[in-house]
Design a protein around this motif. Structure first.
Motif, short mmCIF file in Angstrom:
data_model
loop_
_atom_site.label_atom_id
_atom_site.label_comp_id
_atom_site.label_asym_id
_atom_site.label_seq_id
_atom_site.Cartn_x
_atom_site.Cartn_y
_atom_site.Cartn_z
N LEU A 1 0.83 -1.21 0.00
CA LEU A 1 0.00 0.00 0.00
C LEU A 1 0.86 1.26 0.00
O LEU A 1 0.62 2.20 -0.77
N ILE A 2 1.89 1.28 0.85
CA ILE A 2 2.74 2.46 0.96
C ILE A 2 3.57 2.66 -0.30
O ILE A 2 3.64 3.77 -0.85
N SER A 3 4.20 1.60 -0.78
CA SER A 3 5.06 1.73 -1.97
C SER A 3 4.24 2.12 -3.19
O SER A 3 4.69 2.93 -4.02
N SER A 4 3.03 1.59 -3.32
CA SER A 4 2.17 1.94 -4.45
C SER A 4 1.68 3.38 -4.36
O SER A 4 1.54 4.07 -5.38
N SER A 5 1.43 3.85 -3.14
CA SER A 5 1.01 5.24 -2.95
C SER A 5 2.13 6.21 -3.32
O SER A 5 1.91 7.22 -3.99
N ILE A 6 3.36 5.90 -2.87
CA ILE A 6 4.50 6.74 -3.20
C ILE A 6 4.74 6.73 -4.71
O ILE A 6 5.00 7.77 -5.32
N ALA B 1 2.54 6.31 -7.07
CA ALA B 1 1.52 7.13 -7.74
C ALA B 1 1.77 8.62 -7.52
O ALA B 1 1.75 9.41 -8.47
N LEU B 2 2.02 9.01 -6.29
CA LEU B 2 2.17 10.43 -5.96
C LEU B 2 3.38 11.07 -6.62
O LEU B 2 3.34 12.24 -7.01
N LEU C 1 -4.30 9.16 -10.48
CA LEU C 1 -3.72 8.69 -9.23
C LEU C 1 -4.31 7.36 -8.74
O LEU C 1 -3.55 6.45 -8.37
N PRO C 2 -5.65 7.21 -8.73
CA PRO C 2 -6.18 5.89 -8.31
C PRO C 2 -5.70 4.76 -9.22
O PRO C 2 -5.35 3.68 -8.74
N TRP D 1 -2.06 4.00 -8.52
CA TRP D 1 -1.93 3.25 -7.27
C TRP D 1 -2.28 1.78 -7.49
O TRP D 1 -1.55 0.88 -7.06
#
Length: 294
Positions: A187-192, A194-195, A209-210, A213
């Motif tokens: 979750l964290i690595s995918s969020s970073i 994307a952002l 972004l979604p 992610w």
């Protein structure tokens, strides 16, 4: 928590002055977020002078804002640095590249080729469905533009996909797993992942972004399906970039406007719509059906 980090940094500086061996030992036990943040700071810090030289050499007027055509030389220079910074992180933390999923063997090449094929197949399935439903049309007159751009775009796709997988699904995901569960690390690595795409362009990236992610999560899954290797994830990533960039560059697809662009993809970007999510779900379905044979 602030006190913990303050004490750690004080000890880190003291160890740097006293003993390199103690420094390396300290880095191995460092908080994961310290290692991750340090990596990105060093990476960007080494790149900024190069980016400034590129801008000066090409006489860019940065006051006019970041232009799309300026992205490629900046991206290439940034990504060329990544393996060297990762090598430094690997050495300091005593983590071999194989732990990041970078395994140099024939199996990785097989997985890379399989991922390329699956990435292109998933894009073909999604666009074929849209063509059949009348949501878009194919510009056959532009097909002659495809041949000269196929190889250059493939090389760029392999380069970009390889570096991003090594950084995000390799280094970042592996480091996060040291302190967090697999799901939290994903979750964290995918969020970073994307952002950080917002760095290059905000207006067109924000609706994606979604999708970005979810793409990151699917690529994490691809690493597990491939037994920890990055080969399949690298191939998938490169296949998607290759297919979409070829369609865009040759202007092979025109949308008819029969459905909302949130279905086909906001700003003609599949990941910013239902079409991109369907593409990713199709890939997950293939994993579920055939993962036992990969």
């Amino acid at each position: 928590m602030q006190e913990v980090y303050r004490v750690f940094f004080a000890d880190f500086i003291a160890l740097f002055e006293l003993s390199p061996d103690l420094l390396l030992s300290s880095l191995k036990d460092a908080p994961v977020f310290f290692v991750v943040i340090a990596f990105f700071i060093v990476w960007v810090g080494c790149w900024l002078p190069i980016a400034a030289l590129i801008a000066f050499a090409l006489k860019w007027q940065l006051s006019k804002g970041f232009q799309p055509e300026q992205k490629l030389p900046l991206l290439v220079s940034l990504y060329l640095l990544a393996p060297f910074v990762l090598w430094g992180a690997s050495w300091l933390t005593d983590t071999p590249f194989s732990d990041y999923g970078f395994i140099s063997n024939i199996s990785t090449l097989y997985s890379l080729g399989l991922g390329l094929a699956l990435g292109m197949l998933s894009i073909a399935v999604v666009f074929s469905g849209q063509l059949w439903l009348g949501w878009c049309c194919f510009q056959w007159s532009n097909f002659k533009l495809v041949r000269p751009i196929l190889l250059p775009i493939l090389l760029v796709a392999l380069f970009v996909g390889g570096i991003e997988e090594l950084v995000f699904r390799g280094f970042l995901f592996t480091e996060l797993q040291k302190d967090y569960s697999v799901w939290v690390a994903a979750l964290i690595s995918s969020s970073i992942f994307a952002l950080l795409h917002l760095v290059w362009e905000q207006r067109e990236t924000t609706p994606q972004l979604p999708g970005l992610w979810f793409m990151g999560m699917v690529l994490v899954l691809a690493r597990f399906v491939d037994g920890g290797s990055l080969g399949l994830a690298w191939g998938l990533h490169a296949g998607w970039v290759w297919a979409i960039a070829t369609l865009d560059t040759a202007q092979l697809i025109d949308y008819t406007g029969k459905v909302s662009e949130w279905v086909t993809g906001k700003n003609k970007k599949p990941l910013a719509g239902v079409a991109g999510i369907v593409c990713l779900l199709f890939t997950v379905g293939i994993f579920w059906v055939f993962s036992g044979n990969i």
